[in-house]
Design an enzyme around this catalytic site. Structure first.
Site, short mmCIF file in Angstrom:
data_model
loop_
_atom_site.label_atom_id
_atom_site.label_comp_id
_atom_site.label_asym_id
_atom_site.label_seq_id
_atom_site.Cartn_x
_atom_site.Cartn_y
_atom_site.Cartn_z
N LYS A 194 0.82 -1.21 0.00
CA LYS A 194 0.00 0.00 0.00
C LYS A 194 0.86 1.27 0.00
O LYS A 194 2.06 1.22 0.28
CB LYS A 194 -0.93 -0.03 1.21
CG LYS A 194 -1.94 -1.18 1.18
CD LYS A 194 -2.93 -1.10 2.35
CE LYS A 194 -3.96 -2.22 2.28
NZ LYS A 194 -4.96 -2.13 3.38
N TYR A 234 -12.66 -2.24 -3.35
CA TYR A 234 -13.13 -2.29 -1.96
C TYR A 234 -14.65 -2.19 -1.86
O TYR A 234 -15.17 -1.80 -0.81
CB TYR A 234 -12.46 -1.19 -1.14
CG TYR A 234 -11.03 -1.52 -0.73
CD1 TYR A 234 -10.74 -2.61 0.10
CD2 TYR A 234 -9.95 -0.74 -1.14
CE1 TYR A 234 -9.45 -2.92 0.48
CE2 TYR A 234 -8.64 -1.04 -0.76
CZ TYR A 234 -8.40 -2.14 0.06
OH TYR A 234 -7.12 -2.46 0.44
N PHE A 292 -15.40 4.02 6.96
CA PHE A 292 -14.03 4.32 6.54
C PHE A 292 -13.82 4.20 5.03
O PHE A 292 -12.71 4.39 4.54
CB PHE A 292 -13.04 3.42 7.28
CG PHE A 292 -13.26 1.93 7.07
CD1 PHE A 292 -12.77 1.29 5.94
CD2 PHE A 292 -13.95 1.17 8.01
CE1 PHE A 292 -12.96 -0.06 5.74
CE2 PHE A 292 -14.15 -0.19 7.81
CZ PHE A 292 -13.64 -0.81 6.67
N ARG A 319 -1.98 -14.30 4.65
CA ARG A 319 -2.69 -13.62 5.74
C ARG A 319 -1.91 -13.75 7.05
O ARG A 319 -1.89 -12.82 7.86
CB ARG A 319 -4.11 -14.19 5.91
CG ARG A 319 -5.06 -13.99 4.74
CD ARG A 319 -5.49 -12.57 4.50
NE ARG A 319 -6.10 -11.93 5.65
CZ ARG A 319 -6.79 -10.78 5.59
NH1 ARG A 319 -6.97 -10.15 4.43
NH2 ARG A 319 -7.27 -10.23 6.66
N THR A 357 -5.47 -7.08 10.76
CA THR A 357 -5.79 -5.82 10.09
C THR A 357 -5.31 -4.63 10.91
O THR A 357 -4.71 -3.69 10.38
CB THR A 357 -7.32 -5.71 9.88
OG1 THR A 357 -7.77 -6.90 9.21
CG2 THR A 357 -7.69 -4.49 9.08
N ARG A 389 2.53 -6.37 9.23
CA ARG A 389 1.78 -5.23 9.79
C ARG A 389 2.32 -4.84 11.17
O ARG A 389 2.35 -3.66 11.49
CB ARG A 389 0.29 -5.57 9.82
CG ARG A 389 -0.34 -5.44 8.42
CD ARG A 389 -1.72 -6.02 8.36
NE ARG A 389 -2.46 -5.59 7.18
CZ ARG A 389 -3.61 -6.10 6.80
NH1 ARG A 389 -4.16 -7.07 7.51
NH2 ARG A 389 -4.23 -5.66 5.72
N ASN A 400 -2.05 0.24 6.78
CA ASN A 400 -1.48 -1.01 7.32
C ASN A 400 -0.65 -1.77 6.30
O ASN A 400 -0.49 -2.98 6.39
CB ASN A 400 -2.59 -1.86 7.94
CG ASN A 400 -3.66 -2.24 6.94
OD1 ASN A 400 -3.57 -1.91 5.77
ND2 ASN A 400 -4.69 -2.94 7.40
N HIS A 406 -2.12 -5.51 1.53
CA HIS A 406 -3.40 -6.18 1.32
C HIS A 406 -3.14 -7.63 0.96
O HIS A 406 -2.15 -7.93 0.29
CB HIS A 406 -4.18 -5.53 0.17
CG HIS A 406 -5.33 -6.39 -0.30
ND1 HIS A 406 -6.56 -6.37 0.31
CD2 HIS A 406 -5.40 -7.34 -1.27
CE1 HIS A 406 -7.35 -7.26 -0.28
NE2 HIS A 406 -6.67 -7.86 -1.24
N GLU A 462 -9.58 -10.94 -7.54
CA GLU A 462 -8.66 -9.80 -7.40
C GLU A 462 -7.49 -9.90 -8.39
O GLU A 462 -7.09 -8.89 -8.98
CB GLU A 462 -8.17 -9.72 -5.95
CG GLU A 462 -9.30 -9.35 -5.00
CD GLU A 462 -8.92 -9.38 -3.52
OE1 GLU A 462 -9.78 -9.05 -2.69
OE2 GLU A 462 -7.77 -9.73 -3.19
P1 IDP Z 1 -7.89 -6.74 5.63
O1 IDP Z 1 -7.09 -5.79 4.78
O2 IDP Z 1 -7.10 -7.25 6.80
O3 IDP Z 1 -8.54 -7.83 4.83
P2 IDP Z 1 -10.53 -5.49 5.78
O4 IDP Z 1 -11.46 -5.62 6.93
O5 IDP Z 1 -10.85 -6.22 4.52
O6 IDP Z 1 -9.06 -5.88 6.31
O7 IDP Z 1 -10.40 -3.94 5.48
C1 IDP Z 1 -9.78 -3.49 4.30
C2 IDP Z 1 -8.87 -2.35 4.64
O8 IDP Z 1 -9.66 -1.24 5.11
C3 IDP Z 1 -7.90 -2.60 5.80
O9 IDP Z 1 -6.72 -3.29 5.39
C4 IDP Z 1 -7.59 -1.20 6.26
O10 IDP Z 1 -6.66 -0.54 5.38
C5 IDP Z 1 -8.96 -0.53 6.10
N1 IDP Z 1 -9.78 -0.58 7.34
C6 IDP Z 1 -10.42 -1.65 7.84
N2 IDP Z 1 -11.11 -1.34 8.97
C7 IDP Z 1 -10.88 -0.01 9.17
C8 IDP Z 1 -11.32 0.93 10.17
O11 IDP Z 1 -12.07 0.60 11.11
N3 IDP Z 1 -10.87 2.21 10.03
C9 IDP Z 1 -10.05 2.61 9.00
N4 IDP Z 1 -9.64 1.77 8.05
C10 IDP Z 1 -10.03 0.48 8.12
MG MG Z 2 -10.02 -7.74 3.39
#
Ligand code: IDP
Ligand code: MG
Length: 140
Positions: free
Chosen positions: A11, A51, A59, A87, A93, A104, A114, A117, A128
């Site tokens: 990212k 997304y 968010f 993962r 996350t 992370r 973070n 992805h 994807e």
């Molecule tokens: P993941 O990347 O671990 O699969 P997801 O829940 O799919 O997590 O969320 C996608 C991305 O959205 C996260 O990697 C992060 O960058 C962002 N994100 C997820 N939850 C939040 C939040 O509560 N606040 C701000 N950004 C978030």
């Molecule tokens: Mg995800």
């Protein structure tokens, strides 16, 4: 165990801090082979599509803006159980919840920024990968 392919992104928060090589090294050290890789930028349209599952979340707009804020690296990773393995290497996350030794934990700036992805299922990995690569761009 099966040989799988998964989709990975480095990212903008990580490309900005010149961490591409360090992150790739962690993937490779854990048995994930980078079989396609390209540095590119998200467009707002592509970020929203990618997304879309999160489109109702508070968010969502901030996440899409962030993903368009700088270069990203899009990759296909291959290896034993690659979806779950990636993962695990990524970590939770929220970096505050991520295990020691994960990408992370080591590099993420915040819950949003973070660093990486990774696809969450084999089914989504295929979807994807197809959003960013043709078969002719993947060499295992
Ligand atoms: P993941 O990347 O671990 O699969 P997801 O829940 O799919 O997590 O969320 C996608 C991305 O959205 C996260 O990697 C992060 O960058 C962002 N994100 C997820 N939850 C939040 C939040 O509560 N606040 C701000 N950004 C978030
Ligand atoms: Mg995800």
């Amino acid at each position: 165990m099966a040989i799988e392919r998964t989709f990975s992104m480095i990212k903008p928060d990580a490309t900005e801090r010149n961490l591409t090589g360090k992150i790739c090294a962690m993937l490779e050290k854990n048995g994930l082979k980078i079989i396609a890789s390209r540095r590119t930028r998200m467009t707002p349209e592509k970020a929203a599509q990618f997304y879309s599952v999160h489109s109702e979340r508070p968010f969502f707009q901030s996440l899409c803006d962030f993903m368009c804020s700088g270069p990203i690296i899009v990759q296909v990773l291959e290896g034993e159980n690659a979806v779950l393995k990636n993962r695990e290497v990524m970590g939770a996350t929220n970096p505050e919840d991520a295990d020691e030794g994960t990408i992370r934990k080591q590099f993420a700036v915040s819950l949003e920024k973070n660093s990486v992805h990774g696809s969450d299922s084999l089914e989504n990995a295929k979807i994807e990968i197809d959003q960013f690569f043709t078969d002719e761009e993947i060499f295992s």
